[in-house]
Design a protein around this motif. Structure first.
Motif, PDB file in Angstrom:
ATOM      1  N   THR A  79       0.832  -1.216   0.000  1.00  0.00           N
ATOM      2  CA  THR A  79       0.000   0.000   0.000  1.00  0.00           C
ATOM      3  C   THR A  79       0.861   1.258   0.000  1.00  0.00           C
ATOM      4  N   SER A  81       3.991   1.631  -0.874  1.00  0.00           N
ATOM      5  CA  SER A  81       4.802   1.782  -2.089  1.00  0.00           C
ATOM      6  C   SER A  81       3.989   2.433  -3.201  1.00  0.00           C
ATOM      7  N   ARG A  82       2.727   2.026  -3.330  1.00  0.00           N
ATOM      8  CA  ARG A  82       1.859   2.632  -4.355  1.00  0.00           C
ATOM      9  C   ARG A  82       1.659   4.120  -4.080  1.00  0.00           C
ATOM     10  N   GLN A  83       1.398   4.445  -2.823  1.00  0.00           N
ATOM     11  CA  GLN A  83       1.140   5.842  -2.452  1.00  0.00           C
ATOM     12  C   GLN A  83       2.390   6.699  -2.620  1.00  0.00           C
ATOM     13  N   GLU A  85       5.115   6.032  -4.440  1.00  0.00           N
ATOM     14  CA  GLU A  85       5.546   6.103  -5.838  1.00  0.00           C
ATOM     15  C   GLU A  85       4.719   7.134  -6.603  1.00  0.00           C
ATOM     16  N   GLN A  86       3.428   7.176  -6.322  1.00  0.00           N
ATOM     17  CA  GLN A  86       2.548   8.117  -7.005  1.00  0.00           C
ATOM     18  C   GLN A  86       2.931   9.561  -6.682  1.00  0.00           C
ATOM     19  N   ARG A  87       3.314   9.801  -5.438  1.00  0.00           N
ATOM     20  CA  ARG A  87       3.622  11.176  -5.033  1.00  0.00           C
ATOM     21  C   ARG A  87       5.100  11.531  -5.221  1.00  0.00           C
ATOM     22  N   HIS A  88       6.011  10.556  -5.003  1.00  0.00           N
ATOM     23  CA  HIS A  88       7.446  10.886  -4.961  1.00  0.00           C
ATOM     24  C   HIS A  88       8.305  10.162  -6.012  1.00  0.00           C
ATOM     25  N   LYS A  90       9.592   6.824  -8.786  1.00  0.00           N
ATOM     26  CA  LYS A  90       9.909   5.385  -8.847  1.00  0.00           C
ATOM     27  C   LYS A  90      10.877   4.906  -7.772  1.00  0.00           C
ATOM     28  N   GLU A  93       9.018   2.496  -5.556  1.00  0.00           N
ATOM     29  CA  GLU A  93       8.263   1.338  -6.026  1.00  0.00           C
ATOM     30  C   GLU A  93       8.517   0.171  -5.078  1.00  0.00           C
TER      31      GLU A  93
END
Length: 352
Positions: A79, A81-83, A85-88, A90, A93
């Protein structure tokens, strides 16, 4: 009057040249300033990245530990990692985030991370993480930082079992006036020399000198080549030392003798003579006493123990001109480490 005008014109040209030169110097000065600033910024950026990664990993590890639920830990990493990666980007990831957690777990001391991060990039850290033994991992981390290894150098030294070979060499009792034998290895890998099976000592020496840079890299950082076939005149007779080096870390001369075949007790007397001569005629006032390194294709562990060569400043190590397949190499090194540990225990018992 005409002559005066000519001088004025000449003086103007000189003045203009000075301005041009001054501008060129200014440009070079500014370029150097910008380049060095970029280099510092890169080092700073690498350092900051490592520190941020460690803090992120530490916070997540603590959060999972406090909840005491393994399944929840796996779920929260996915969870987060998804959040993240989306904001900050790769860097966060899932695969890398798990490495970040591992990094924070292995390097538990923040102060150590701060120190190492000044020299090591995240790529260095990734090369270190697969190492299972904590002692080996910290050895490579500290060596890479102190000797400024690139990532490629680090990977190469890990694959060539530098830690294990340093450990085996360290089993020999501490050489006189030497705090440790950490500058040496056992065995040394000379596979880069591409020697034929029936080579002679002079062939080995010639091959080493033709690829001196690689040989010094295998010896370790701090070694500087001085002379081949160092001539010593004793009682009117000529004696020749195979190779003479200086180690900046140890601040002493290192005499190296190359031998084909198994170690023989007579080699001790020969090296003792060379070291005493070097100590008398070559050693500088600010240097420690010279040490000797006898390299053989096979050592004689019990003879070396009985001769107590360390008291005379002499180390003995094997060298391999061919490396076996990786699996066999690992087995041989592992067996050598185990044998070295047994020798340590025997030495302890004898000294009690």
């Amino acid at each position: 009057m005409k002559k005066k005008k000519s001088n004025e014109k000449y003086n103007l040209t000189v003045s203009e040249n000075k301005v041009v030169q001054s501008e060129e110097n200014l440009f070079e000065e500014l370029s150097e300033l910008i380049t060095s600033s970029r280099e510092r910024a890169l080092v700073y950026a690498n350092s900051e990245m490592n520190l941020v990664f460690w803090q992120v990993g530490k916070r997540i590890n603590d959060f999972i530990l406090n909840n005491k639920r393994a399944e929840y830990g796996k779920q929260i990493v996915v969870t987060l990692s998804r959040q993240l990666e989306q904001r900050h980007g790769k860097n966060y990831e899932e695969k890398n985030l798990r490495r970040i957690l591992q990094f924070a777990e292995i390097f538990g001391n923040y102060e150590i991370v701060v120190t190492l991060s000044r020299q090591l990039s995240w790529s260095h850290i990734l090369a270190l993480l697969p190492i299972k033994k904590k002692e080996a991992l910290m050895f490579y981390a500290q060596k890479a930082a102190s000797e400024v290894w690139g990532v490629r150098d680090l990977r190469k030294n890990i694959s060539k079992k530098v830690y294990e070979r340093t450990l085996i060499a360290g089993v020999q009792p501490v050489v006189a006036n030497l705090k440790s034998v950490g500058e040496f290895k056992d065995p040394y890998f000379f596979d880069f020399l591409k020697m034929k099976s029936d080579f002679l000592e002079k062939d080995l020496e010639s091959a080493i000198l033709s690829d001196l840079e690689t040989f010094i890299m295998e010896l370790g950082k701090g070694f500087a080549f001085i002379e081949r076939q160092k001539r010593m005149i004793i009682d009117g007779d000529d004696f020749y030392l195979d190779l003479l080096f200086y180690n900046r870390n140890l601040k002493r001369l290192v005499a190296i003798e190359l031998k084909i075949g198994k170690f023989q007790a007579k080699y001790k007397g020969q090296m003792e003579l060379y070291l005493k001569w070097l100590n008398k005629y070559e050693r500088k006032e600010d240097e420690a006493s010279p040490v000797g390194l006898i390299l053989c294709t096979e050592t004689s562990k019990e003879q070396i123990e009985l001769l107590e060569m360390h008291k005379d400043g002499i180390l003995v190590a094997e060298y391999w001109t061919e490396l076996p397949p990786k699996k066999i190499l690992e087995e041989k090194i592992k067996a050598a480490v185990e044998e070295a540990k047994e020798r340590i225990e025997r030495i302890k018992l004898l000294n009690e």
